[in-house]
Structures are given as structure tokens and as C-alpha cells.
Design an enzyme around this catalytic site. Structure first.
Site, short mmCIF file in Angstrom:
data_model
loop_
_atom_site.label_atom_id
_atom_site.label_comp_id
_atom_site.label_asym_id
_atom_site.label_seq_id
_atom_site.Cartn_x
_atom_site.Cartn_y
_atom_site.Cartn_z
N SER A 134 0.84 -1.20 0.00
CA SER A 134 0.00 0.00 0.00
C SER A 134 0.87 1.25 0.00
CB SER A 134 -0.89 0.01 1.25
OG SER A 134 -1.53 1.27 1.42
N TYR A 157 -1.99 -0.93 10.02
CA TYR A 157 -1.86 -0.99 8.56
C TYR A 157 -0.50 -0.48 8.11
CZ TYR A 157 -3.53 -0.63 3.69
OH TYR A 157 -3.70 -0.77 2.34
#
Length: 246
Positions: A134, A157
Site C-alpha cells: 500500500s 496498517y
């Protein structure tokens, strides 16, 4: 990318938003797509194996079954996105137990999958591993895009995706002498019917002025699986509309 024809490609989490787009794109190049997920992707020519990738023994059994049936695996895409029910908590409200569980579910399951499939690839002297990462494994989140919305960017994350990117570099170096390539694809924000305020705020900041779509990501995955990228390893391909360029 015609060299993908009849290549055996495994995609974990293939019934998810990105997983389906990746499979659809690979099928258009006549790849043999194998989905490992807790739910099947019910589409013609998709070969489904039911397994929870966070369970090492389940994963090992499925890999054994795939190798037994096809004799070879050409590519492996770690795309599944396991997480806890409280994954959307803010950093202030997050518990350390939740942090540990999510690191175990996401990062550690990817590492386990890489370890298991690398044993297959080393024997073959070939193979391509792609880890889905990401932009937030590369840069910190812009929290202003979340203002006036119920959406949260979870703290684990960043640690998971950032760790995954550098782990992939490690693995590329480790497996390179065996003819095995390891790369990451890092999407920017992908439209999934999010809160309209969030979408507007995100799109006003990204240079291409729109959120990504799953079919923006799939070609990057296919490229890294194909021989067009045969001298690329240890790379993190950002597909983000320019988000990390500014």
C-alpha cells in the site's frame, strides 16, 4: 504478456475486490487462475481452494494439493486481507492485543505463505511472488482526507504494509540465486463506495483527481508475473495516481 498463457497463478483472497479484478485480468491472458480463499470466486475457469491463509497447516495442505495436480506453480499473489473485527479503531482506542492479532493475521500470514511457496519455487528454480502492499507502507497517511467522515486509517496498517515492503526486498535478495523474483504492488486509495465526503477529499488531493479502480491495479500485478518483468525483483510498484509523488 502472452507468456502468461497456461501459467499456474495462485491468488489468495481471490474473491475480494482486488482479487476478482486480478483474476479477471489474468484470465484474459489465458492464465490458469487458482483462488485460495474462505469463499470461492464463482466464475468460469477459476479453480477454487477453500482455506484460511492464517492457518499454516491449511495453507500447506492446499499448496500440496495444487502441486500434486499441476506439478508446477508459476506465480503467487499474496492478496488476502485478514483482520480483526475492531480493525477500524483509532490509535488512541486501539488495544495492544488487537495490534498483535492484526500483525499476526496480516503480516505473519504473508511471511508464512512466502516461506511455504518459496520451498516450491526453489525446487523449480523459478517463480514470481507478489505481495500486495500500500501507499501507506511508504508514506504516512494524510488524516485530513478522513475529516468529517466515520472512516479511520488503522495504525497497524502502516506497520504491516511497511514491514511487508522491506521484507519483500529481503526475500528478493535471498531467493534471487534460485531464479525466484519477489515484488510488491502498492495501490493508492481504491474506490469501494466509501463515504462521499472522504471520496471528494481524497480525489481533491491525488494528482489524477480520482480514486483508483481495481482494474487499475490488476495490470501491474500481471506485468510483474510476466516475463516482461523478468529482470525486476525487490521492487515496490506504486499504482497510486501520483499520490506518493507529491
Amino acid at each position: 504478456m502472452n507468456d502468461l498463457s497456461n501459467k499456474i497463478i495462485v491468488i489468495t483472497g481471490g474473491n475480494g475486490l482486488l482479487g476478482r479484478a486480478i483474476i479477471d485480468f489474468l484470465l484474459s491472458f489465458d492464465a490458469i487462475c487458482i483462488n485460495i480463499d474462505i469463499k470461492p470466486y464463482l466464475k468460469e475457469n477459476v479453480h477454487n481452494y477453500t482455506a484460511d491463509i492464517t492457518q499454516s497447516e491449511e495453507l500447506a495442505k492446499v499448496i500440496e494439493q495444487i502441486v500434486e495436480k499441476y506439478s508446477i506453480i508459476d506465480g503467487w499473489v499474496n492478496n488476502a486481507y485478514p483482520r480483526t473485527s475492531d480493525y477500524g479503531s483509532t490509535f488512541d482506542n486501539m488495544t495492544m492485543d488487537s495490534w498483535r492479532k492484526n500483525v499476526d493475521l496480516q503480516l505473519n500470514s504473508y511471511v508464512d505463505a512466502c516461506k511455504q511457496i518459496s520451498d516450491v519455487f526453489k525446487k523449480q528454480k523459478s517463480g514470481s511472488i507478489i505481495n500486495m502492499a500500500s501507499i501507506y507502507g511508504v508514506v504516512g497517511p494524510d488524516f485530513t482526507v478522513y475529516e468529517n467522515t466515520p472512516l479511520v486509517n488503522p495504525a497497524p496498517y502502516a506497520a504491516i504494509k511497511g514491514g511487508l515492503i522491506n521484507f519483500s526486498r529481503y526475500l528478493a535478495s535471498w531467493l534471487g540465486p534460485h531464479g525466484v523474483r519477489v515484488n510488491c504492488v502498492s495501490p493508492g486509495g481504491i474506490f469501494d463506495n466509501q463515504n462521499p465526503t472522504f471520496v471528494s477529499q481524497y480525489e481533491s488531493k491525488v494528482p489524477l483527481r480520482r480514486m483508483g479502480k481495481p482494474d487499475d491495479i490488476a495490470p501491474a500485478v500481471a506485468f510483474l508475473l510476466s516475463d516482461m518483468s523478468k529482470y525486476i525483483t525487490g521492487h515496490n510498484l506504486l499504482v497510486d495516481g501520483g499520490w506518493t509523488a507529491i
